[in-house]
Design a protein around this motif. Sequence first.
Motif, short mmCIF file in Angstrom:
data_model
loop_
_atom_site.label_atom_id
_atom_site.label_comp_id
_atom_site.label_asym_id
_atom_site.label_seq_id
_atom_site.Cartn_x
_atom_site.Cartn_y
_atom_site.Cartn_z
N MET A 85 -33.34 -33.69 -17.34
CA MET A 85 -33.46 -32.55 -16.41
C MET A 85 -34.78 -31.84 -16.64
SD MET A 85 -29.72 -30.80 -16.59
CE MET A 85 -28.26 -31.79 -16.45
N TRP A 86 -35.10 -31.64 -17.88
CA TRP A 86 -36.36 -30.96 -18.24
C TRP A 86 -37.55 -31.75 -17.71
CZ3 TRP A 86 -37.57 -26.29 -19.83
CH2 TRP A 86 -38.83 -26.05 -20.38
N ARG A 87 -37.50 -33.08 -17.94
CA ARG A 87 -38.61 -33.93 -17.47
C ARG A 87 -38.72 -33.90 -15.94
NH1 ARG A 87 -37.51 -37.43 -21.76
NH2 ARG A 87 -35.85 -38.38 -20.56
N ASN A 88 -37.55 -34.03 -15.28
CA ASN A 88 -37.55 -34.02 -13.81
C ASN A 88 -38.14 -32.72 -13.29
OD1 ASN A 88 -36.43 -36.52 -13.56
ND2 ASN A 88 -34.33 -35.79 -13.33
N GLY A 89 -37.77 -31.59 -13.87
CA GLY A 89 -38.28 -30.28 -13.46
C GLY A 89 -39.78 -30.21 -13.62
N GLY A 101 -33.21 -21.42 -7.75
CA GLY A 101 -32.37 -22.36 -7.01
C GLY A 101 -32.75 -23.80 -7.32
N PHE A 102 -34.02 -23.97 -7.64
CA PHE A 102 -34.54 -25.31 -7.90
C PHE A 102 -33.89 -25.92 -9.16
CE2 PHE A 102 -37.70 -27.34 -10.66
CZ PHE A 102 -38.08 -28.44 -9.90
N ALA A 103 -33.61 -25.06 -10.18
CA ALA A 103 -33.07 -25.57 -11.45
C ALA A 103 -31.72 -26.28 -11.26
CB ALA A 103 -32.97 -24.43 -12.47
N PRO A 104 -30.71 -25.67 -10.60
CA PRO A 104 -29.43 -26.38 -10.44
C PRO A 104 -29.56 -27.63 -9.57
CG PRO A 104 -29.34 -24.19 -9.43
CD PRO A 104 -30.62 -24.27 -10.18
N VAL A 105 -30.48 -27.58 -8.57
CA VAL A 105 -30.64 -28.78 -7.74
C VAL A 105 -31.14 -29.94 -8.60
CG1 VAL A 105 -31.99 -29.78 -5.84
CG2 VAL A 105 -31.07 -27.46 -5.64
N MET A 106 -32.10 -29.61 -9.47
CA MET A 106 -32.66 -30.62 -10.38
C MET A 106 -31.56 -31.17 -11.29
SD MET A 106 -35.60 -31.85 -10.64
CE MET A 106 -36.00 -31.16 -9.15
N ALA A 107 -30.71 -30.26 -11.80
CA ALA A 107 -29.63 -30.66 -12.71
C ALA A 107 -28.66 -31.58 -11.98
CB ALA A 107 -28.91 -29.42 -13.23
N ALA A 108 -28.33 -31.20 -10.74
CA ALA A 108 -27.35 -32.00 -9.99
C ALA A 108 -27.91 -33.38 -9.71
CB ALA A 108 -27.00 -31.28 -8.69
N LEU A 109 -29.20 -33.42 -9.30
CA LEU A 109 -29.82 -34.72 -9.01
C LEU A 109 -29.81 -35.61 -10.27
CD1 LEU A 109 -32.86 -33.74 -6.78
CD2 LEU A 109 -30.93 -35.19 -6.14
N THR A 110 -30.11 -34.99 -11.42
CA THR A 110 -30.15 -35.76 -12.66
C THR A 110 -28.77 -36.30 -13.00
OG1 THR A 110 -31.84 -34.24 -13.42
CG2 THR A 110 -30.88 -35.69 -15.08
N ARG A 112 -27.37 -34.74 -24.43
CA ARG A 112 -28.75 -34.47 -24.83
C ARG A 112 -29.72 -35.26 -23.95
NH1 ARG A 112 -28.55 -34.63 -30.65
NH2 ARG A 112 -28.56 -36.86 -30.37
N LEU A 113 -29.36 -36.53 -23.70
CA LEU A 113 -30.21 -37.35 -22.85
C LEU A 113 -30.32 -36.72 -21.46
CD1 LEU A 113 -29.13 -41.00 -23.75
CD2 LEU A 113 -31.04 -39.65 -24.61
N ASP A 114 -29.19 -36.25 -20.92
CA ASP A 114 -29.20 -35.64 -19.59
C ASP A 114 -30.07 -34.38 -19.58
OD1 ASP A 114 -27.66 -37.56 -18.50
OD2 ASP A 114 -25.77 -36.45 -18.55
N GLY A 123 -31.89 -40.14 -12.66
CA GLY A 123 -30.87 -40.21 -13.72
C GLY A 123 -31.46 -40.42 -15.10
N ALA A 124 -30.73 -39.98 -16.12
CA ALA A 124 -31.16 -40.19 -17.51
C ALA A 124 -30.73 -41.57 -17.96
CB ALA A 124 -30.51 -39.14 -18.40
#
Length: 535
Positions: A109-113, A46-55, A103-105, A63-64
């Motif tokens: 997302m990867w960094r935020n996670g 569940g954490f992955a989509p939240v991270m994606a949405a926040l990014t 790609r930047l996004d 944000g990227a």
Amino acid sequence: MGYVIGAIAAAIAAYLALWLAVTIIVLFVVPAFLVVLAVCVLGGMGFAPVMAALTLAGAGTWGAGVATPDDVAAGRVRLLGRKKDEPFPPDKAWPGYLVSQWRLDLEQMWRNGQNALNKLLQSLNGFTKDLEMPALWTPLLIFLYGGWFAVVVGALLGAAFLVAVGAVVVVPAWLGTLATMGLVRLVDSQIRRWRKAEGSCHACHWVTRLPAYPCDNCQQLHRDLRPGWLGVLWRTCACGTRLPTTVLRATKRLGPKCPRCGETLRRGAGVLTDIRLPVFGPMSAGKTRLVYAAFVAMRDRLAAAGAALAFEDSGSRAAFDEATQIIASGISTQKTVQGQLPRPITAHVTNGKREAMLHLFDAAGEYFVDREDNTKLEFLDTAQGLVFVVDPFSVPWVADQLTGARTSRLVEAHPAREAPDQVYHVTVRRLTEYGVATAKRRLAIAVVKSDLLLDLPFAAELRAGNTREWLNQAGLDNLVLSAERDFAEVRYFTVASVAEKSIDATSPANPFLWLMNAVGFATGEQPVAPGRGAS
Ligand SMILES: Nc1nc2c(ncn2[C@@H]2O[C@H](COP(=O)(O)OP(=O)(O)OP(=O)(O)O)[C@@H](O)[C@H]2O)c(=O)[nH]1
Ligand SMILES: [Mg+2]
Ligand SMILES: [Zn+2]
Ligand SMILES: [Zn+2]
């Protein structure tokens, strides 16, 4: 005996305790641990989509970075299909989402996670560091760190799922963009190829298939407005203005510019058939008069044939006005200014649905006599055909026969001094030295000033329309031989650069109409067939 019983009882008790411990572990601890692990994995997923949405929402520091037109111009955004050695950097325009922002996004997302999971681990470490650590705590540690590890695994699973979903959306969009881009680009370039469209610069003589276009808001130059990764049907200039892609559409709204010197090109550059025809010959051969008379004659003849010739830029219009006046009044032309590269006179020719830009280049004769000067004439290299102006009065065989009462003709003709064959060789050598395949070009040889010659006895061949034979007779057989060896096709014209009373075989329009038709632009007007002038 008592010892034995005691030992047996202790063994039984130990066994029971072990049994109890194993039972508790098997029945309670392991299932609880498994439940905790499962919950943590689910939490991680569940954490992955939240991270994606926040990014994507770009909230706070989540944000990227945004790929900007400056990144594009500096080459920090990879544009697929762009060659490394292109002379100019990419245009300053906003890259589309599919170009680089995705790609930047993704990277963000990867960094935020990673950051979030690192923080979780750190707070876990902080918590466990302060604990007294009797052996009993060990299972708790296994619980805590095991749980964290499960969250990481869950997050990775979630990320993999998101990437898969993203790919299902992005890959078709990407392929669709690529296909549309290719198609629109092909249509744009194919139509221009059929038309033989090019843009030629009247200032620096550069010829291009791709003019540059300034943004109509900020004037920033876009050097490649073809459909591409900066936009398929439209692109957004750095200033935010939406600009049409494709040369055909851009030309309607933005004025084309020379990609080399920045000069504003004439209307229709890049989208209309571009025909460039220089005249060459020595000083006073009759080049300027031929060009003037040809334009006047062509305007009348094309109008009669239902086509039209118009002069749209002020320089060409002024030149044509002067030409009309000189040809109508019969006064002598002025010598062309020496040492100054010519600007072509450009006519916009319309015949039904077909349109062309016709450029005639007339440089001062000095350029064609001097080998050194000749190297400056870049427009000779890009011309589709050439007109060599032969002044018959500069031929010794003619001059020899102009004796007695006929010497006045020599005065009237303002003859050129240089021999035609020598002048011819200077220019052809230049073309060869610059790698121009003359064997693919056409050459019109125009014997001018025939109005002063045709009534004389030694011009019988010219009168009969046998220009080529007359040149041989006049001792210019070497010129004929060389020309026919050097060029793909040579035609000979006898011309009088004077006002036309009726369309006739000595019309100054003939060499140019022949070349235009040969280039593939049907003017609807054929040069008058041999019989008299052309052969
Ligand atoms: N009668 C007659 N005179 C001509 C003809 N062509 C050129 N002339 C005259 O010949 C002279 C030279 O002609 P131009 O056309 O100015 O010569 P040019 O080749 O442009 O010479 P430069 O500008 O010095 O390179 C002028 O006096 C013209 O009027 C022609 O067909 N008939
Ligand atoms: Mg001249
Ligand atoms: Zn702009
Ligand atoms: Zn230019």
